[in-house]
Design an enzyme around this catalytic site. Structure first.
Site, mmCIF file in Angstrom:
data_model
loop_
_atom_site.group_PDB
_atom_site.id
_atom_site.type_symbol
_atom_site.label_atom_id
_atom_site.label_comp_id
_atom_site.label_asym_id
_atom_site.label_seq_id
_atom_site.Cartn_x
_atom_site.Cartn_y
_atom_site.Cartn_z
ATOM 1 N N LYS A 182 -9.668 2.771 -6.494
ATOM 2 C CA LYS A 182 -11.042 3.060 -6.978
ATOM 3 C C LYS A 182 -11.903 2.699 -5.781
ATOM 4 O O LYS A 182 -13.098 2.669 -6.012
ATOM 5 C CB LYS A 182 -11.427 2.227 -8.331
ATOM 6 C CG LYS A 182 -10.356 2.140 -9.313
ATOM 7 C CD LYS A 182 -10.683 1.161 -10.484
ATOM 8 C CE LYS A 182 -9.578 0.804 -11.381
ATOM 9 N NZ LYS A 182 -9.612 -0.498 -12.075
ATOM 10 N N HIS A 221 4.783 -6.091 14.846
ATOM 11 C CA HIS A 221 5.705 -6.107 13.714
ATOM 12 C C HIS A 221 6.610 -7.591 13.947
ATOM 13 O O HIS A 221 7.658 -7.339 14.358
ATOM 14 C CB HIS A 221 6.685 -4.932 13.395
ATOM 15 C CG HIS A 221 7.386 -4.672 12.161
ATOM 16 N ND1 HIS A 221 7.354 -5.790 11.211
ATOM 17 C CD2 HIS A 221 8.097 -3.780 11.430
ATOM 18 C CE1 HIS A 221 8.051 -5.360 10.369
ATOM 19 N NE2 HIS A 221 8.665 -4.061 10.545
ATOM 20 N N THR A 223 11.614 -3.937 5.508
ATOM 21 C CA THR A 223 10.680 -5.206 5.333
ATOM 22 C C THR A 223 10.278 -5.442 3.945
ATOM 23 O O THR A 223 10.474 -6.611 3.594
ATOM 24 C CB THR A 223 9.447 -5.042 5.934
ATOM 25 O OG1 THR A 223 9.866 -4.047 7.401
ATOM 26 C CG2 THR A 223 8.784 -5.879 6.389
HETATM 27 N N1 CP Z 1 12.113 -1.852 10.423
HETATM 28 C C1 CP Z 1 11.203 -1.759 9.524
HETATM 29 O O1 CP Z 1 10.263 -2.015 9.416
HETATM 30 O O2 CP Z 1 11.679 -0.794 8.570
HETATM 31 P P1 CP Z 1 10.808 -0.298 7.340
HETATM 32 O O3 CP Z 1 9.893 0.446 7.572
HETATM 33 O O4 CP Z 1 11.892 0.261 6.239
HETATM 34 O O5 CP Z 1 10.316 -1.484 6.800
#
Ligand code: CP
Length: 315
Positions: free
Chosen positions: A95, A144, A67
Site C-alpha cells: 500500500k 552479505h 538465508t
Molecule cells: N547464498 C544466499 O544468500 O542464498 P539465498 O539467496 O538462497 O538466500
C-alpha cells in the site's frame, strides 16, 4: 562504513550486524566456537529452548532459499518464534508503507529483524530507526555478512586457519555481495592471496580494490582461466548477478567449473565453494566431486552460524 555499524569488540549483545567490517579476528573466533556448539546441539538433539519467548521477523524484500530457510530454522531450533515475511507483496509495503515504518512496525512485535532488500542503503536506513537489532541478510550488491561468516567457517573447518590462504573467486565480483564481503573478511588475516577471475567489466570498484590491498590482501585480477594457479586452497564461484546488471548491458565471458577445468587447474586438497543459487557456473558433473562443499557442508554451516548469531545477540 556507514551509520550504525558498531564494532562488535567482544560482544554481540543486542548489536546490529550490517557489515563484515564490524568484526575482528577474535569476534569471528568466538562466533565459530558458538557455531561448533550449535552443530553439536543439532546433531545431538535438534536444538534447545534457549530463545524461548523471543520472536524473529524475517523481512525479505528479495527472493531467498538458504538465508531465509536457515534463519527460520535457526530460530525455531532454539525455541524462538518467527514472523516469516517472504516477499512483501502481502504486507502494507504493497500500500506504499516505507521501509522505515515497516521496520518500526515489526520492531513492536519481535526482538530482532533479519532484513534482505535490493537497495544498498536499505539496511542503513533500517538500522537508524529500528527499536531492535537488525541483521543484514543482503543489501543489494553491497554486503552479505552472515554468508561470509559461514563461508569463513567452511574454510576454517577444512584448513584450520584463515591466514596464508590462496583462493580463486570467480563470476561477477562487481555485483556479488558475497564476494565483496568475503574479500573484506579475508583482508583481516595475514598473507591471504586471491585471484579474482571475471570479465574486465565486472571487476570490483577501484575504491574497494585499494582498500583491500592497503589492508594487506594480495589481489590478482585475471580474465582468463589460464591464469588460475593450481595451488589454490579454495575456489569460490558465484553466478552472474543478472538482476543487478544495468539494463541492456552484457556480462561478458562466463567461467564454468567443469571436471576438465579442475583437472587442468585444480589440486587434491582444495575445496569448491559457491554461496548459491548455482545457475550454470558449476557443471552438475562437479557436484559429486569430493572437493565440492557447496551443496551440503557450506549450506549446513549457514544454519550453525545463524543459530550462533541469534543466540549471541539475544541472550
Ligand atoms: N547464498 C544466499 O544468500 O542464498 P539465498 O539467496 O538462497 O538466500
Amino acid at each position: 562504513m556507514r551509520s550504525q555499524n558498531h564494532k562488535i569488540t567482544g560482544s554481540l549483545d543486542h548489536k546490529n550486524i550490517i557489515s563484515v567490517e564490524q568484526f575482528d579476528k577474535k569476534d569471528i573466533k568466538n562466533i565459530f566456537q558458538t557455531a561448533d556448539e550449535m552443530r553439536k546441539l543439532v546433531e545431538k538433539s535438534g536444538g534447545d529452548e534457549s530463545l524461548k519467548g523471543k520472536i524473529m521477523t524475517a523481512l525479505f524484500y528479495e527472493p531467498s532459499s538458504r538465508t531465509f530457510g536457515s534463519f527460520i530454522t535457526a530460530m525455531q531450533r532454539l525455541g524462538g518464534g518467527i514472523i516469516p515475511i517472504h516477499g512483501v507483496g502481502s504486507t502494507s509495503v504493497k500500500k506504499g508503507e516505507s521501509l522505515e515504518d515497516t521496520i518500526r512496525t515489526f520492531g513492536c512485535y519481535s526482538e530482532i529483524i533479519v532484513l534482505r532488500h535490493p537497495n544498498e542503503d536499505s539496511v542503513h536506513k533500517a538500522a537508524k530507526v529500528s527499536y531492535v537489532p537488525i541483521i543484514n541478510a543482503g543489501n543489494g550488491g553491497e554486503e552479505h555478512p552472515t554468508q561470509t561468516l559461514l563461508d569463513l567457517y567452511t574454510i576454517y573447518r577444512k584448513f584450520n586457519r584463515l591466514n596464508n590462504l590462496k583462493g580463486v573467486l570467480a563470476g561477477d565480483p562487481l555485483h556479488s555481495r558475497t564476494i565483496k564481503s568475503l574479500l573484506k573478511a579475508l583482508a583481516l588475516y595475514s598473507n591471504n592471496k586471491v585471484r579474482i577471475l571475471s570479465p574486465t567489466n565486472l571487476r570490483i570498484s577501484r575504491k574497494l580494490y585499494t582498500d583491500l590491498t592497503n589492508k594487506g590482501l594480495k589481489i590478482s585480477e585475471i580474465d582468463g582461466e589460464k591464469d588460475i594457479s593450481n595451488d589454490a586452497d579454495f575456489w569460490y564461484w558465484n553466478r552472474i548477478q543478472k538482476e543487478r546488471l544495468a539494463e541492456g548491458s552484457k556480462s561478458g565471458s562466463k567461467f564454468v567449473v567443469t571436471t576438465k577445468l579442475l583437472e587442468k587447474y585444480g589440486n587434491d586438497k582444495m575445496i569448491i565453494m559457491n554461496p548459491l543459487p548455482r545457475i550454470d557456473e558449476i557443471a552438475p558433473e562437479v557436484d559429486s566431486d569430493p572437493r565440492s562443499v557447496y551443496l551440503k557442508n557450506q549450506m549446513q554451516n549457514g544454519l550453525y552460524i545463524r543459530m550462533a548469531l541469534l543466540k549471541l545477540i539475544l541472550t
